[in-house]
Design a protein around this motif. Structure first.
Motif, PDB file in Angstrom:
ATOM      1  N   CYS A   1      10.858  -2.865   0.029  1.00 31.23           N
ATOM      2  CA  CYS A   1      11.298  -1.536   0.480  1.00 31.23           C
ATOM      3  C   CYS A   1      10.095  -0.621   0.684  1.00 31.23           C
ATOM      4  O   CYS A   1      10.046   0.158   1.649  1.00 31.23           O
ATOM      5  CB  CYS A   1      12.263  -0.939  -0.532  1.00 31.23           C
ATOM      6  N   SER A   2       9.126  -0.706  -0.228  1.00 32.14           N
ATOM      7  CA  SER A   2       7.906   0.080  -0.079  1.00 32.14           C
ATOM      8  C   SER A   2       7.130  -0.350   1.158  1.00 32.14           C
ATOM      9  O   SER A   2       6.648   0.490   1.933  1.00 32.14           O
ATOM     10  CB  SER A   2       7.044  -0.068  -1.327  1.00 32.14           C
ATOM     11  N   ARG A   3       7.005  -1.649   1.359  1.00 37.15           N
ATOM     12  CA  ARG A   3       6.296  -2.161   2.532  1.00 37.15           C
ATOM     13  C   ARG A   3       6.976  -1.718   3.829  1.00 37.15           C
ATOM     14  O   ARG A   3       6.315  -1.329   4.786  1.00 37.15           O
ATOM     15  CB  ARG A   3       6.246  -3.690   2.489  1.00 37.15           C
ATOM     16  N   PHE A   4       8.309  -1.797   3.859  1.00 36.24           N
ATOM     17  CA  PHE A   4       9.027  -1.396   5.074  1.00 36.24           C
ATOM     18  C   PHE A   4       8.796   0.081   5.382  1.00 36.24           C
ATOM     19  O   PHE A   4       8.752   0.485   6.545  1.00 36.24           O
ATOM     20  CB  PHE A   4      10.514  -1.686   4.920  1.00 36.24           C
ATOM     21  N   THR A   5       8.649   0.895   4.346  1.00 37.47           N
ATOM     22  CA  THR A   5       8.333   2.312   4.552  1.00 37.47           C
ATOM     23  C   THR A   5       6.908   2.474   5.076  1.00 37.47           C
ATOM     24  O   THR A   5       6.664   3.225   6.034  1.00 37.47           O
ATOM     25  CB  THR A   5       8.501   3.084   3.234  1.00 37.47           C
ATOM     26  N   THR A   6       5.967   1.777   4.461  1.00 39.51           N
ATOM     27  CA  THR A   6       4.561   1.872   4.862  1.00 39.51           C
ATOM     28  C   THR A   6       4.361   1.474   6.318  1.00 39.51           C
ATOM     29  O   THR A   6       3.621   2.140   7.058  1.00 39.51           O
ATOM     30  CB  THR A   6       3.686   0.977   3.964  1.00 39.51           C
ATOM     31  N   TYR A   7       5.036   0.398   6.728  1.00 38.82           N
ATOM     32  CA  TYR A   7       4.778  -0.167   8.055  1.00 38.82           C
ATOM     33  C   TYR A   7       5.880   0.143   9.065  1.00 38.82           C
ATOM     34  O   TYR A   7       5.928  -0.479  10.130  1.00 38.82           O
ATOM     35  CB  TYR A   7       4.557  -1.676   7.929  1.00 38.82           C
ATOM     36  N   ASP A   8       6.741   1.099   8.748  1.00 39.05           N
ATOM     37  CA  ASP A   8       7.697   1.630   9.703  1.00 39.05           C
ATOM     38  C   ASP A   8       8.576   0.525  10.296  1.00 39.05           C
ATOM     39  O   ASP A   8       8.803   0.477  11.513  1.00 39.05           O
ATOM     40  CB  ASP A   8       6.940   2.374  10.822  1.00 39.05           C
ATOM     41  N   VAL A   9       9.067  -0.354   9.431  1.00 40.98           N
ATOM     42  CA  VAL A   9       9.916  -1.454   9.892  1.00 40.98           C
ATOM     43  C   VAL A   9      11.311  -0.929  10.219  1.00 40.98           C
ATOM     44  O   VAL A   9      11.919  -0.213   9.413  1.00 40.98           O
ATOM     45  CB  VAL A   9       9.997  -2.560   8.824  1.00 40.98           C
ATOM     46  N   ALA A  10      11.806  -1.275  11.396  1.00 41.46           N
ATOM     47  CA  ALA A  10      13.119  -0.813  11.834  1.00 41.46           C
ATOM     48  C   ALA A  10      14.220  -1.516  11.036  1.00 41.46           C
ATOM     49  O   ALA A  10      14.201  -2.739  10.882  1.00 41.46           O
ATOM     50  CB  ALA A  10      13.298  -1.087  13.320  1.00 41.46           C
ATOM     51  N   LEU A  11      15.189  -0.738  10.550  1.00 38.51           N
ATOM     52  CA  LEU A  11      16.288  -1.263   9.753  1.00 38.51           C
ATOM     53  C   LEU A  11      17.616  -0.772  10.306  1.00 38.51           C
ATOM     54  O   LEU A  11      17.684   0.294  10.916  1.00 38.51           O
ATOM     55  CB  LEU A  11      16.153  -0.800   8.294  1.00 38.51           C
ATOM     56  N   ASP A  12      18.666  -1.562  10.083  1.00 43.59           N
ATOM     57  CA  ASP A  12      19.999  -1.094  10.435  1.00 43.59           C
ATOM     58  C   ASP A  12      20.529  -0.216   9.304  1.00 43.59           C
ATOM     59  O   ASP A  12      19.873  -0.050   8.259  1.00 43.59           O
ATOM     60  CB  ASP A  12      20.929  -2.262  10.758  1.00 43.59           C
ATOM     61  N   ALA A  13      21.726   0.328   9.496  1.00 43.05           N
ATOM     62  CA  ALA A  13      22.253   1.294   8.525  1.00 43.05           C
ATOM     63  C   ALA A  13      22.398   0.715   7.116  1.00 43.05           C
ATOM     64  O   ALA A  13      21.961   1.345   6.140  1.00 43.05           O
ATOM     65  CB  ALA A  13      23.586   1.863   9.025  1.00 43.05           C
ATOM     66  N   PRO A  14      22.984  -0.493   6.934  1.00 44.70           N
ATOM     67  CA  PRO A  14      23.145  -1.005   5.562  1.00 44.70           C
ATOM     68  C   PRO A  14      21.814  -1.273   4.857  1.00 44.70           C
ATOM     69  O   PRO A  14      21.660  -0.959   3.672  1.00 44.70           O
ATOM     70  CB  PRO A  14      23.947  -2.295   5.747  1.00 44.70           C
ATOM     71  N   THR A  15      20.852  -1.859   5.575  1.00 43.41           N
ATOM     72  CA  THR A  15      19.581  -2.178   4.932  1.00 43.41           C
ATOM     73  C   THR A  15      18.740  -0.924   4.709  1.00 43.41           C
ATOM     74  O   THR A  15      18.006  -0.833   3.721  1.00 43.41           O
ATOM     75  CB  THR A  15      18.802  -3.225   5.731  1.00 43.41           C
TER      76      THR A  15
ATOM     77  N   ASN B   1       0.863  -1.171   0.000  1.00 38.61           N
ATOM     78  CA  ASN B   1       0.000   0.000   0.000  1.00 38.61           C
ATOM     79  C   ASN B   1       0.905   1.229   0.000  1.00 38.61           C
ATOM     80  O   ASN B   1       1.338   1.697   1.050  1.00 38.61           O
ATOM     81  CB  ASN B   1      -0.931   0.005   1.213  1.00 38.61           C
ATOM     82  N   VAL B   2       1.212   1.724  -1.185  1.00 35.53           N
ATOM     83  CA  VAL B   2       2.167   2.820  -1.329  1.00 35.53           C
ATOM     84  C   VAL B   2       1.690   4.073  -0.608  1.00 35.53           C
ATOM     85  O   VAL B   2       2.485   4.801  -0.001  1.00 35.53           O
ATOM     86  CB  VAL B   2       2.418   3.120  -2.817  1.00 35.53           C
ATOM     87  N   LYS B   3       0.393   4.334  -0.641  1.00 32.99           N
ATOM     88  CA  LYS B   3      -0.143   5.571  -0.072  1.00 32.99           C
ATOM     89  C   LYS B   3      -0.150   5.585   1.449  1.00 32.99           C
ATOM     90  O   LYS B   3      -0.073   6.658   2.065  1.00 32.99           O
ATOM     91  CB  LYS B   3      -1.579   5.786  -0.551  1.00 32.99           C
ATOM     92  N   ALA B   4      -0.258   4.433   2.063  1.00 36.31           N
ATOM     93  CA  ALA B   4      -0.500   4.352   3.508  1.00 36.31           C
ATOM     94  C   ALA B   4       0.784   4.539   4.314  1.00 36.31           C
ATOM     95  O   ALA B   4       1.888   4.277   3.836  1.00 36.31           O
ATOM     96  CB  ALA B   4      -1.138   3.015   3.858  1.00 36.31           C
ATOM     97  N   ARG B   5       0.613   4.971   5.564  1.00 38.15           N
ATOM     98  CA  ARG B   5       1.693   5.031   6.533  1.00 38.15           C
ATOM     99  C   ARG B   5       1.143   4.554   7.880  1.00 38.15           C
ATOM    100  O   ARG B   5       0.111   5.046   8.344  1.00 38.15           O
ATOM    101  CB  ARG B   5       2.252   6.447   6.675  1.00 38.15           C
ATOM    102  N   HIS B   6       1.855   3.622   8.511  1.00 38.57           N
ATOM    103  CA  HIS B   6       1.443   3.079   9.803  1.00 38.57           C
ATOM    104  C   HIS B   6       2.614   3.156  10.774  1.00 38.57           C
ATOM    105  O   HIS B   6       3.288   2.156  11.038  1.00 38.57           O
ATOM    106  CB  HIS B   6       0.959   1.633   9.650  1.00 38.57           C
ATOM    107  N   PRO B   7       2.873   4.356  11.325  1.00 38.57           N
ATOM    108  CA  PRO B   7       3.993   4.497  12.260  1.00 38.57           C
ATOM    109  C   PRO B   7       3.792   3.629  13.501  1.00 38.57           C
ATOM    110  O   PRO B   7       2.681   3.496  14.006  1.00 38.57           O
ATOM    111  CB  PRO B   7       3.982   5.990  12.609  1.00 38.57           C
ATOM    112  N   GLY B   8       4.877   3.029  13.953  1.00 36.17           N
ATOM    113  CA  GLY B   8       4.801   2.190  15.143  1.00 36.17           C
ATOM    114  C   GLY B   8       4.064   0.890  14.927  1.00 36.17           C
ATOM    115  O   GLY B   8       3.624   0.251  15.891  1.00 36.17           O
ATOM    116  N   PHE B   9       3.938   0.457  13.681  1.00 34.32           N
ATOM    117  CA  PHE B   9       3.199  -0.760  13.376  1.00 34.32           C
ATOM    118  C   PHE B   9       3.825  -1.954  14.090  1.00 34.32           C
ATOM    119  O   PHE B   9       5.031  -2.147  14.072  1.00 34.32           O
ATOM    120  CB  PHE B   9       3.209  -0.991  11.864  1.00 34.32           C
TER     121      PHE B   9
END
Length: 214
Positions: free
Chosen positions: A166-180, A113-121
């Motif tokens: 990558c889009s999903r990780f943005t939408t659902y606020d997935v925590a990533l380390d620096a390289p990823t 879901n490109v449009k959506a944002r779910h912070p703290g998911f």
């Protein structure tokens, strides 16, 4: 002609689109409405028919994203959809195949879901295992081939396959380390990815089932 469904919701359409752009293919787009029962079933993970994307080219009809990628590679191997070196090429095909056939929990719990944002998911356990496996793949490739893309300096079919993540990780606020996180940033900065996101944000189609408040 490349037949696509929703740019907001369809991860498979995005993969096919990116492969065609990476291959330098001159194509027109045709869109199948998300109201089409077969397409709707596919987007809601009720069907694995993979009717789109579909590429019609030189009198041939190719569907299934991996088949499209392999066709484009055979047509123009010099553009680098697959790596030149045999071992890297086999590695690329392996992780593409893993994305193609796996990660069902991720698809279900974090729908495109490109449009959506779910912070703290809050990600449930099954999906978290999929996320960890994907990050392991990314870290291994970035270390082995030097980045910024999975197989080095230029994007390949593997990057097209993992771009929707990558889009999903943005939408659902997935925590990533620096390289990823840097890898996701590089993918989202691709001109073809920007083109897709812009079109997705302008798309009027809505699917209530995929726009619920998580």
């Amino acid at each position: 002609m490349l037949t696509l469904s929703s740019k907001n919701y369809s991860s498979w359409s995005l993969r096919g689109f990116l492969m065609c752009r990476m291959a330098g293919l001159d194509f027109e787009e045709a869109k199948v409405s998300a109201d089409d029962p077969d397409i709707r079933a596919e987007l809601l993970l009720q069907s694995s028919s993979f009717l789109v994307p579909r590429l019609d080219h030189d009198g041939m009809r190719i569907w299934d994203t991996l088949a499209i990628g392999e066709y484009l590679h055979e047509r123009a191997p010099e553009v680098g959809l697959l790596p030149k070196e045999r071992a890297a090429r086999a590695h690329c095909r392996s992780i593409c195949g893993e994305m193609h056939s796996g990660f069902a929990n991720l698809r279900s719990a974090l729908p495109m879901n490109v449009k959506a944002r779910h912070p703290g998911f809050r990600v449930w356990t099954g999906a978290q295992a999929d996320i960890e496996r994907i990050l392991t793949i990314w870290r291994g490739c970035l270390k082995a081939y030097g980045g910024p893309y999975l197989f080095g300096a230029a994007p390949t079919m593997a990057d097209a396959m993992y771009a929707p993540v990558c889009s999903r990780f943005t939408t659902y606020d997935v925590a990533l380390d620096a390289p990823t996180a840097a890898y996701c940033k590089a993918i989202l900065a691709l001109p073809a990815m920007k083109e897709w996101i812009k079109a997705a944000l302008e798309e009027p189609d809505e699917m209530e089932e995929l726009d619920v408040e998580f």
